[in-house]
Design a protein around this motif. Structure first.
Motif, PDB file in Angstrom:
ATOM      1  N   ALA A 127       0.837  -1.200   0.000  1.00  0.00           N
ATOM      2  CA  ALA A 127       0.000   0.000   0.000  1.00  0.00           C
ATOM      3  C   ALA A 127       0.869   1.247   0.000  1.00  0.00           C
ATOM      4  O   ALA A 127       1.972   1.269   0.545  1.00  0.00           O
ATOM      5  CB  ALA A 127      -0.915  -0.007   1.228  1.00  0.00           C
ATOM      6  N   ALA A 128       0.348   2.289  -0.613  1.00  0.00           N
ATOM      7  CA  ALA A 128       1.015   3.593  -0.669  1.00  0.00           C
ATOM      8  C   ALA A 128       2.406   3.502  -1.296  1.00  0.00           C
ATOM      9  O   ALA A 128       3.296   4.297  -0.997  1.00  0.00           O
ATOM     10  CB  ALA A 128       1.122   4.206   0.731  1.00  0.00           C
ATOM     11  N   GLY A 129       2.565   2.487  -2.184  1.00  0.00           N
ATOM     12  CA  GLY A 129       3.822   2.381  -2.907  1.00  0.00           C
ATOM     13  C   GLY A 129       5.016   2.014  -2.057  1.00  0.00           C
ATOM     14  O   GLY A 129       6.163   2.258  -2.452  1.00  0.00           O
ATOM     15  N   ARG A 130       4.786   1.402  -0.908  1.00  0.00           N
ATOM     16  CA  ARG A 130       5.897   1.046  -0.010  1.00  0.00           C
ATOM     17  C   ARG A 130       6.497  -0.290  -0.458  1.00  0.00           C
ATOM     18  O   ARG A 130       6.342  -1.320   0.209  1.00  0.00           O
ATOM     19  CB  ARG A 130       5.425   0.989   1.429  1.00  0.00           C
ATOM     20  N   LEU A 131       7.171  -0.260  -1.549  1.00  0.00           N
ATOM     21  CA  LEU A 131       7.779  -1.459  -2.093  1.00  0.00           C
ATOM     22  C   LEU A 131       9.201  -1.642  -1.579  1.00  0.00           C
ATOM     23  O   LEU A 131       9.858  -0.688  -1.174  1.00  0.00           O
ATOM     24  CB  LEU A 131       7.797  -1.409  -3.625  1.00  0.00           C
ATOM     25  N   ARG A 132       9.634  -2.886  -1.646  1.00  0.00           N
ATOM     26  CA  ARG A 132      11.014  -3.216  -1.262  1.00  0.00           C
ATOM     27  C   ARG A 132      11.649  -3.996  -2.408  1.00  0.00           C
ATOM     28  O   ARG A 132      11.155  -5.060  -2.797  1.00  0.00           O
ATOM     29  CB  ARG A 132      11.038  -4.043   0.023  1.00  0.00           C
ATOM     30  N   PHE A 133      12.732  -3.458  -2.964  1.00  0.00           N
ATOM     31  CA  PHE A 133      13.449  -4.089  -4.063  1.00  0.00           C
ATOM     32  C   PHE A 133      14.676  -4.806  -3.507  1.00  0.00           C
ATOM     33  O   PHE A 133      15.420  -4.242  -2.705  1.00  0.00           O
ATOM     34  CB  PHE A 133      13.871  -3.047  -5.094  1.00  0.00           C
ATOM     35  N   LEU A 134      14.877  -6.028  -3.953  1.00  0.00           N
ATOM     36  CA  LEU A 134      15.948  -6.863  -3.415  1.00  0.00           C
ATOM     37  C   LEU A 134      16.873  -7.341  -4.529  1.00  0.00           C
ATOM     38  O   LEU A 134      16.422  -7.720  -5.611  1.00  0.00           O
ATOM     39  CB  LEU A 134      15.359  -8.089  -2.705  1.00  0.00           C
ATOM     40  N   MET A 135      18.166  -7.350  -4.235  1.00  0.00           N
ATOM     41  CA  MET A 135      19.162  -7.986  -5.089  1.00  0.00           C
ATOM     42  C   MET A 135      20.004  -8.913  -4.230  1.00  0.00           C
ATOM     43  O   MET A 135      20.454  -8.526  -3.148  1.00  0.00           O
ATOM     44  CB  MET A 135      20.056  -6.931  -5.759  1.00  0.00           C
ATOM     45  N   VAL A 136      20.193 -10.150  -4.686  1.00  0.00           N
ATOM     46  CA  VAL A 136      21.038 -11.119  -3.989  1.00  0.00           C
ATOM     47  C   VAL A 136      22.186 -11.471  -4.923  1.00  0.00           C
ATOM     48  O   VAL A 136      21.966 -12.002  -6.024  1.00  0.00           O
ATOM     49  CB  VAL A 136      20.260 -12.389  -3.599  1.00  0.00           C
ATOM     50  N   SER A 137      23.409 -11.171  -4.508  1.00  0.00           N
ATOM     51  CA  SER A 137      24.539 -11.375  -5.405  1.00  0.00           C
ATOM     52  C   SER A 137      25.850 -11.234  -4.653  1.00  0.00           C
ATOM     53  O   SER A 137      25.948 -10.469  -3.694  1.00  0.00           O
ATOM     54  CB  SER A 137      24.496 -10.343  -6.538  1.00  0.00           C
ATOM     55  N   ARG A 138      26.864 -11.961  -5.111  1.00  0.00           N
ATOM     56  CA  ARG A 138      28.216 -11.637  -4.675  1.00  0.00           C
ATOM     57  C   ARG A 138      28.521 -10.209  -5.120  1.00  0.00           C
ATOM     58  O   ARG A 138      27.949  -9.709  -6.091  1.00  0.00           O
ATOM     59  CB  ARG A 138      29.214 -12.611  -5.303  1.00  0.00           C
ATOM     60  N   LEU A 139      29.420  -9.562  -4.419  1.00  0.00           N
ATOM     61  CA  LEU A 139      29.671  -8.147  -4.675  1.00  0.00           C
ATOM     62  C   LEU A 139      30.616  -7.979  -5.871  1.00  0.00           C
ATOM     63  O   LEU A 139      31.797  -7.683  -5.746  1.00  0.00           O
ATOM     64  CB  LEU A 139      30.256  -7.486  -3.423  1.00  0.00           C
ATOM     65  N   LEU A 140      30.034  -8.168  -7.057  1.00  0.00           N
ATOM     66  CA  LEU A 140      30.784  -8.122  -8.304  1.00  0.00           C
ATOM     67  C   LEU A 140      30.209  -7.059  -9.229  1.00  0.00           C
ATOM     68  O   LEU A 140      28.988  -6.932  -9.364  1.00  0.00           O
ATOM     69  CB  LEU A 140      30.740  -9.477  -9.017  1.00  0.00           C
ATOM     70  N   ALA A 141      31.088  -6.350  -9.908  1.00  0.00           N
ATOM     71  CA  ALA A 141      30.647  -5.310 -10.834  1.00  0.00           C
ATOM     72  C   ALA A 141      29.846  -5.896 -11.985  1.00  0.00           C
ATOM     73  O   ALA A 141      28.855  -5.295 -12.429  1.00  0.00           O
ATOM     74  CB  ALA A 141      31.851  -4.539 -11.366  1.00  0.00           C
ATOM     75  N   ASP A 142      30.251  -7.089 -12.478  1.00  0.00           N
ATOM     76  CA  ASP A 142      29.557  -7.630 -13.641  1.00  0.00           C
ATOM     77  C   ASP A 142      28.214  -8.272 -13.299  1.00  0.00           C
ATOM     78  O   ASP A 142      27.524  -8.778 -14.178  1.00  0.00           O
ATOM     79  CB  ASP A 142      30.446  -8.596 -14.431  1.00  0.00           C
ATOM     80  N   LYS A 143      27.823  -8.226 -12.037  1.00  0.00           N
ATOM     81  CA  LYS A 143      26.451  -8.564 -11.663  1.00  0.00           C
ATOM     82  C   LYS A 143      25.531  -7.350 -11.799  1.00  0.00           C
ATOM     83  O   LYS A 143      24.323  -7.445 -11.522  1.00  0.00           O
ATOM     84  CB  LYS A 143      26.395  -9.078 -10.221  1.00  0.00           C
ATOM     85  N   GLY A 144      26.106  -6.204 -12.198  1.00  0.00           N
ATOM     86  CA  GLY A 144      25.314  -4.984 -12.295  1.00  0.00           C
ATOM     87  C   GLY A 144      25.107  -4.312 -10.962  1.00  0.00           C
ATOM     88  O   GLY A 144      24.160  -3.550 -10.768  1.00  0.00           O
ATOM     89  N   LEU A 145      26.030  -4.565 -10.041  1.00  0.00           N
ATOM     90  CA  LEU A 145      25.866  -4.060  -8.675  1.00  0.00           C
ATOM     91  C   LEU A 145      25.856  -2.533  -8.626  1.00  0.00           C
ATOM     92  O   LEU A 145      25.013  -1.925  -7.943  1.00  0.00           O
ATOM     93  CB  LEU A 145      26.981  -4.623  -7.798  1.00  0.00           C
ATOM     94  N   ARG A 146      26.775  -1.917  -9.341  1.00  0.00           N
ATOM     95  CA  ARG A 146      26.835  -0.453  -9.303  1.00  0.00           C
ATOM     96  C   ARG A 146      25.623   0.164 -10.005  1.00  0.00           C
ATOM     97  O   ARG A 146      25.110   1.206  -9.565  1.00  0.00           O
ATOM     98  CB  ARG A 146      28.132   0.033  -9.943  1.00  0.00           C
ATOM     99  N   GLU A 147      25.142  -0.471 -11.057  1.00  0.00           N
ATOM    100  CA  GLU A 147      23.931   0.030 -11.717  1.00  0.00           C
ATOM    101  C   GLU A 147      22.734  -0.045 -10.770  1.00  0.00           C
ATOM    102  O   GLU A 147      21.906   0.869 -10.727  1.00  0.00           O
ATOM    103  CB  GLU A 147      23.656  -0.775 -12.989  1.00  0.00           C
ATOM    104  N   PHE A 148      22.666  -1.142 -10.012  1.00  0.00           N
ATOM    105  CA  PHE A 148      21.583  -1.270  -9.032  1.00  0.00           C
ATOM    106  C   PHE A 148      21.664  -0.154  -7.994  1.00  0.00           C
ATOM    107  O   PHE A 148      20.654   0.483  -7.661  1.00  0.00           O
ATOM    108  CB  PHE A 148      21.667  -2.632  -8.342  1.00  0.00           C
TER     109      PHE A 148
END
Length: 403
Positions: free
Chosen positions: A224-245
């Motif tokens: 409700a009220a746009g209270r969303l939670r976005f999750l990423m699960v990943s090793r801390l690698l640049a090629d996982k798109g971590l910095r873009e996230f």
């Protein structure tokens, strides 16, 4: 589970064998480079081999096994052999020779007649060790091509590493009965690079699958009220798109302060690793370095995000889909396979921050999409990625299942 158009009609002389046939004579050695993946990703395969009457043993660096994983394998009566290696080191002839010798010894000890390696070093060096031990049924799994194959304009060093990898793959595949991939792009790219010959038998598996009972559908949190939670699960690698996230999350957070962002993942020694100090500086993201069980994090999230540059088939996406979460990922090899655009999620270009932010914003502005696409994710996970069935093409090749 199997894409027939990627199964070639011909293959090499040593591969022109019928399936083993008698399950009692099927003795399988599964070899990995990262011990935790044996139980987490391969247990459905190991158990099914046993259930169908085959014998199975595993090899991996023993020091990396958690006590619980070793107990799990012991309870299943699956022998474990210590086969150490350094996953990220460049090729060291002496070290690789020792690895080949170790695999040879283990294969002889287990009297293996089927060898299933996965990840690059077990595939390219383990295959040589198994072959020297007399194993003829070699079924490697290419679970992704890794960072060396991502860059379209690689450095001189990267080109050299890629060339070495291609030559090693080419040699290993010559000794392989069937090579199993998780997406068609990896097949196409290795063929273009000359690592896969036109007569090499290949098949596609639906990733490593997912236990749809362990990762059961979980009710969405209150959105409700746009209270969303976005999750990423990943090793801390640049090629996982971590910095873009991180950058996209910062943009969205500035526009919608009520939205939350979470990251679960450990530091890594990979050359593309993002320093932990940098991750800690992202104050708008809640970071958890490690979770033995990610299901609570999935249950607490509304949407799962993985802006990776390339995957085999991302296991974390399958886990999120099975729990009933919509997906935002990239239109990249491996990443695009589980996502039906506009049905269970959105695909965005790699390396791009603004499209990623816009995709996440669509869920905030149209919260009904979260529920609709989450339901579709669960359906797709059950239909395509159930771990009870994803390995069936390989089990048929072993002769444990009827053709």
């Amino acid at each position: 589970m199997l894409t027939e158009e990627f199964v070639t009609a011909g293959h090499m002389t040593d591969s022109n064998q019928p399936p083993i046939g008698n399950p009692g004579k099927c003795r399988v050695l599964v070899l990995g480079s990262f011990a935790p993946s044996v139980v987490r990703f391969r247990m459905p395969l190991l158990r099914k081999i046993q259930a169908l009457g085959g014998q199975v043993a595993v090899g991996a660096p023993l020091a990396e096994f958690a006590r619980g994983d070793l107990e799990c394998l012991a309870e299943a009566n699956i022998p474990v052999h210590d086969v150490p290696l350094h996953r990220h080191a460049t090729t060291n002839p002496l070290a690789e020779l020792k690895y080949i010798q170790r695999v040879n010894k283990v294969a002889r000890l287990e009297q293996a007649n089927v060898f299933v390696p996965y990840t690059i070093k077990p595939v390219v060096f383990g295959t040589l060790g198994a072959r020297l031990a007399g194993v003829r049924r070699i079924l490697p799994m290419v679970t992704g091509l890794g960072s060396v194959f991502i860059d379209d304009d690689p450095s001189v060093r990267a080109r050299l590493v890629r060339s070495v990898a291609v030559n090693l793959y080419r040699t290993a595949f010559k000794f392989s009965d069937t090579v199993y991939f998780q997406n068609p792009d990896d097949i196409s790219d290795l063929r273009k690079l000359g690592a896969l010959g036109p007569s090499t038998r290949v098949q596609i598996l639906a990733g490593s699958g997912i236990d749809i009972e362990q990762f059961a559908e979980v009710p969405l949190p209150d959105i409700a009220a746009g209270r969303l939670r976005f999750l990423m699960v990943s090793r801390l690698l640049a090629d996982k798109g971590l910095r873009e996230f991180a950058q996209a999350a910062r943009i969205v957070k500035s526009r919608y302060p009520q939205v939350e962002f979470a990251l679960v993942g450990p530091a890594d020694t990979n050359p593309t690793a993002v320093p932990i100090e940098e991750v800690r500086s992202w104050s708008w993201i809640s970071h958890t370095p490690w979770m033995d069980d990610v299901r609570p994090a999935l249950a607490a999230c509304s949407v799962y995000v993985l802006p990776s540059y390339r995957e085999g088939t991302p296991r974390s996406v399958l886990e999120a889909m099975a729990t009933g979460r919509p997906i935002v990922s990239t239109d990249a090899p491996g990443c695009r396979e589980p996502v039906e655009e506009g049905i269970n999620g959105f695909l965005v270009p790699t390396h791009k921050v603004e499209p990623l932010a816009e995709a996440m914003q669509r869920f905030i502005e149209q919260p009904l999409l979260v529920r609709e696409m989450g339901t579709a994710s669960r359906r797709i996970a059950c239909e395509k990625y159930d771990s009870r069935f994803v390995y069936d093409p390989m089990l048929r090749r072993m002769g444990l299942l009827d053709a």
